[in-house]
Design a protein around this motif. Structure first.
Motif, PDB file in Angstrom:
ATOM      1  N   ASN A  24       0.817  -1.216   0.000  1.00 13.96           N
ATOM      2  CA  ASN A  24       0.000   0.000   0.000  1.00 13.96           C
ATOM      3  C   ASN A  24       0.849   1.265   0.000  1.00 13.96           C
ATOM      4  N   PHE A  25       2.021   1.168   0.630  1.00 15.41           N
ATOM      5  CA  PHE A  25       2.886   2.342   0.773  1.00 15.41           C
ATOM      6  C   PHE A  25       4.141   2.203  -0.096  1.00 15.41           C
ATOM      7  N   ALA A  26       3.957   1.725  -1.317  1.00 21.69           N
ATOM      8  CA  ALA A  26       5.084   1.556  -2.233  1.00 21.69           C
ATOM      9  C   ALA A  26       5.814   2.879  -2.429  1.00 21.69           C
ATOM     10  N   GLN A  27       7.127   2.820  -2.556  1.00 22.27           N
ATOM     11  CA  GLN A  27       7.950   4.018  -2.634  1.00 22.27           C
ATOM     12  C   GLN A  27       7.650   4.853  -3.884  1.00 22.27           C
ATOM     13  N   LEU A  28       7.481   6.145  -3.682  1.00 23.92           N
ATOM     14  CA  LEU A  28       7.236   7.053  -4.799  1.00 23.92           C
ATOM     15  C   LEU A  28       8.479   7.201  -5.668  1.00 23.92           C
ATOM     16  N   LYS A  29       9.641   7.120  -5.044  1.00 21.98           N
ATOM     17  CA  LYS A  29      10.904   7.251  -5.776  1.00 21.98           C
ATOM     18  C   LYS A  29      11.713   5.978  -5.549  1.00 21.98           C
ATOM     19  N   PRO A  30      11.348   4.890  -6.229  1.00 22.68           N
ATOM     20  CA  PRO A  30      12.063   3.624  -6.016  1.00 22.68           C
ATOM     21  C   PRO A  30      13.519   3.727  -6.451  1.00 22.68           C
ATOM     22  N   ARG A  31      14.308   2.839  -5.889  1.00 25.52           N
ATOM     23  CA  ARG A  31      15.736   2.853  -6.164  1.00 25.52           C
ATOM     24  C   ARG A  31      16.009   2.494  -7.626  1.00 25.52           C
ATOM     25  N   MET A  32      16.892   3.252  -8.254  1.00 30.63           N
ATOM     26  CA  MET A  32      17.292   2.968  -9.630  1.00 30.63           C
ATOM     27  C   MET A  32      18.266   1.792  -9.668  1.00 30.63           C
ATOM     28  N   ASN A  33      18.256   1.057 -10.777  1.00 37.57           N
ATOM     29  CA  ASN A  33      19.327   0.095 -11.005  1.00 37.57           C
ATOM     30  C   ASN A  33      20.411   0.778 -11.841  1.00 37.57           C
ATOM     31  N   ASN A  34      21.493   0.078 -12.094  1.00 34.31           N
ATOM     32  CA  ASN A  34      22.630   0.679 -12.803  1.00 34.31           C
ATOM     33  C   ASN A  34      22.249   1.168 -14.205  1.00 34.31           C
ATOM     34  N   THR A  35      21.430   0.397 -14.894  1.00 33.69           N
ATOM     35  CA  THR A  35      21.035   0.770 -16.257  1.00 33.69           C
ATOM     36  C   THR A  35      20.187   2.038 -16.248  1.00 33.69           C
ATOM     37  N   GLU A  36      19.233   2.093 -15.327  1.00 33.50           N
ATOM     38  CA  GLU A  36      18.381   3.291 -15.227  1.00 33.50           C
ATOM     39  C   GLU A  36      19.217   4.518 -14.898  1.00 33.50           C
ATOM     40  N   ALA A  37      20.165   4.368 -13.972  1.00 31.22           N
ATOM     41  CA  ALA A  37      20.996   5.505 -13.582  1.00 31.22           C
ATOM     42  C   ALA A  37      21.880   5.966 -14.734  1.00 31.22           C
ATOM     43  N   LEU A  38      22.411   5.019 -15.497  1.00 26.60           N
ATOM     44  CA  LEU A  38      23.253   5.377 -16.637  1.00 26.60           C
ATOM     45  C   LEU A  38      22.446   6.127 -17.690  1.00 26.60           C
ATOM     46  N   TYR A  39      21.237   5.628 -17.969  1.00 25.74           N
ATOM     47  CA  TYR A  39      20.396   6.298 -18.964  1.00 25.74           C
ATOM     48  C   TYR A  39      19.984   7.692 -18.484  1.00 25.74           C
ATOM     49  N   GLU A  40      19.507   7.772 -17.248  1.00 27.54           N
ATOM     50  CA  GLU A  40      19.012   9.057 -16.759  1.00 27.54           C
ATOM     51  C   GLU A  40      20.130  10.085 -16.671  1.00 27.54           C
ATOM     52  N   SER A  41      21.308   9.660 -16.231  1.00 25.96           N
ATOM     53  CA  SER A  41      22.428  10.603 -16.125  1.00 25.96           C
ATOM     54  C   SER A  41      22.895  11.078 -17.498  1.00 25.96           C
TER      55      SER A  41
END
Length: 442
Positions: free
Chosen positions: A16-33
């Protein structure tokens, strides 16, 4: 019908209280950065109260130097991981991102910040160590964002630092007062352990400082005292029936929720009184605990609420309804809450005025008062020469954090009246350096 089922287990609660800003994985962080434009004179830096060099740490993530990114963050903000999750990034760094001018989704700065700091925390990579001892001792009252940030900076400058905390856990509202869908207890406490292991400050739990005698003992034993006491409990509305069962303060409600999770029960229909960010959290939390109806009642219009728009939208997205231009005049019921008697209002020349003959009762079985927090004026009056402003806030120098009693320094909510975690962290570093200049003449 309830938007969420009533959570019966810890697993249900986290669903019910799932995180609004879930932790990124390495691929997500590389793409977003890789999306960052690394702006010269970047507006995101100016929008951050701690002045983190955001393009720098994003570039470091993108080049694979995650440890360097974490150090860039922590050098500016000791609550780097927590702030990546609990900061209102939508109106601070991400709100200032130049992509907003092009109708492009801004860089997810908060999630990238938490990604980098969580990596070093999980691998236990120490980035800091205490400075050379200078022979001076500082007492810190309160282990919230202000107190812990001050302790870290003081230790880096070579001071001994003892933190006195009334409760059983550190980090103040970060663990006791922030909505669980923003950050978990485990994440908060992991960062606190990480910082203490590096800087070596001492925290004395279950050690409230409340009397003049206790303050005097600190004054005699320590060279300076830092006040990071935050605010008190929920303000009373002084309404008839306010003492009825199931009429609770939002601060107290959220604290119980953070500590006891699915074991906290809410009514079938909940009315939340208030229009600030805490009211939005309390309303959203009530819906996530399985309340069938949640009504947010505010004495002014929707556009006059103090809450951020995205916080109201979040509450609205889980079924919370708004009732505006109404003022509560009584909590009705026979022992327990059965409803709230309201009167309709209108705003004329900025002033709320009651509309005669418009009283009505809205039924409910729980009322949550999100009506602000009390200042800790009675405690602060135990400190000789300490000046407070007309609103009960500590008066302190903007460049040093020093109060009108020169042995005392202050930052955080007790000084600013109630702001964000990031503001407390920023002010506390300034105050620690002010203590350094005061005691060592530097």
């Amino acid at each position: 019908m309830a938007e969420f089922p009533i959570p019966a287990t810890e697993q249900d609660f986290h669903a019910n209280f799932a995180q609004l800003k879930p932790r990124m994985n390495n691929t997500e962080a590389l793409y977003e950065s890789s999306r960052c434009l690394f702006c010269f004179d970047a507006p995101c830096i100016k929008a951050c109260p701690t002045g983190i060099d955001i393009p720098q740490f994003i570039r470091q993530i993108n080049s694979g130097n995650v440890t360097g990114a974490a150090k860039t963050i922590y050098e500016a903000n000791y609550f780097g991981n927590a702030c990546g999750k609990v900061c209102p990034t939508e109106v601070l760094c991400e709100g200032a991102c130049v992509y907003n001018l092009q109708d492009v989704k801004p860089i997810e700065i908060g999630r990238l910040q938490s990604f980098a700091t969580r990596q070093v925390m999980d691998s236990n990579q120490h980035l800091f160590k205490p400075g050379k001892p200078n022979g001076r001792k500082v007492a810190i009252i309160g282990a919230g964002p202000a107190g812990i940030s001050c302790a870290c900076e003081l230790r880096a400058l070579g001071f001994e630092a003892d933190v006195f905390e009334a409760k059983a856990q550190p980090s103040g509202l970060t663990v006791y007062g922030v909505a669980p869908y923003k950050i978990t207890n485990e994440e908060v406490l992991a960062e606190m352990d990480y910082l203490q292991a590096q800087f070596g400050y001492r925290v004395h739990y279950h050690s409230p400082i409340t009397t003049r005698q206790e303050l005097q003992a600190l004054e005699e034993a320590y060279d300076a005292i830092f006040l990071g006491i935050g605010l008190g409990g929920t303000n009373s509305l002084h309404l008839p029936g306010e003492d009825r069962q199931n009429c609770v303060g939002a601060v107290e409600f959220i604290e119980q929720l953070r500590q006891h999770h699915h074991r906290v029960a809410v009514g079938r229909k909940v009315i939340v009184l208030g229009g600030g960010n805490t009211a939005m959290d309390a309303a959203s939390e009530s819906a996530r605990l399985g309340a069938e109806d949640v009504l947010l009642a505010y004495r002014r219009g929707k556009d006059e609420m103090g809450a951020y728009d995205f916080e109201y939208d979040l509450a609205n997205s889980v079924g919370v309804k708004g009732l505006f231009n109404v003022a509560p005049i009584e909590i009705v019921g026979n022992g327990r809450v059965e409803g709230v008697r309201f009167v309709r209002t209108q705003t004329l020349d900025g002033q709320v005025q009651v509309v005669a003959g418009t009283e009505f009762v809205e039924s409910c079985d729980m009322v949550i008062k999100a009506t602000g927090q009390a200042k800790q004026v009675s405690f602060l009056r135990h400190i000789p020469g300490l000046e407070l402003d007309r609103n009960g806030r500590i008066v302190a120098d903007a460049y040093s954090g020093q109060t009108t009693n020169p042995q005392y320094f202050a930052s955080g909510d007790a000084r600013n009246g109630g702001a964000e975690v990031v503001n407390a962290a920023a002010e506390a570093k300034v105050a620690a350096r002010g203590i350094h200049a005061y005691l060592l003449g530097q």
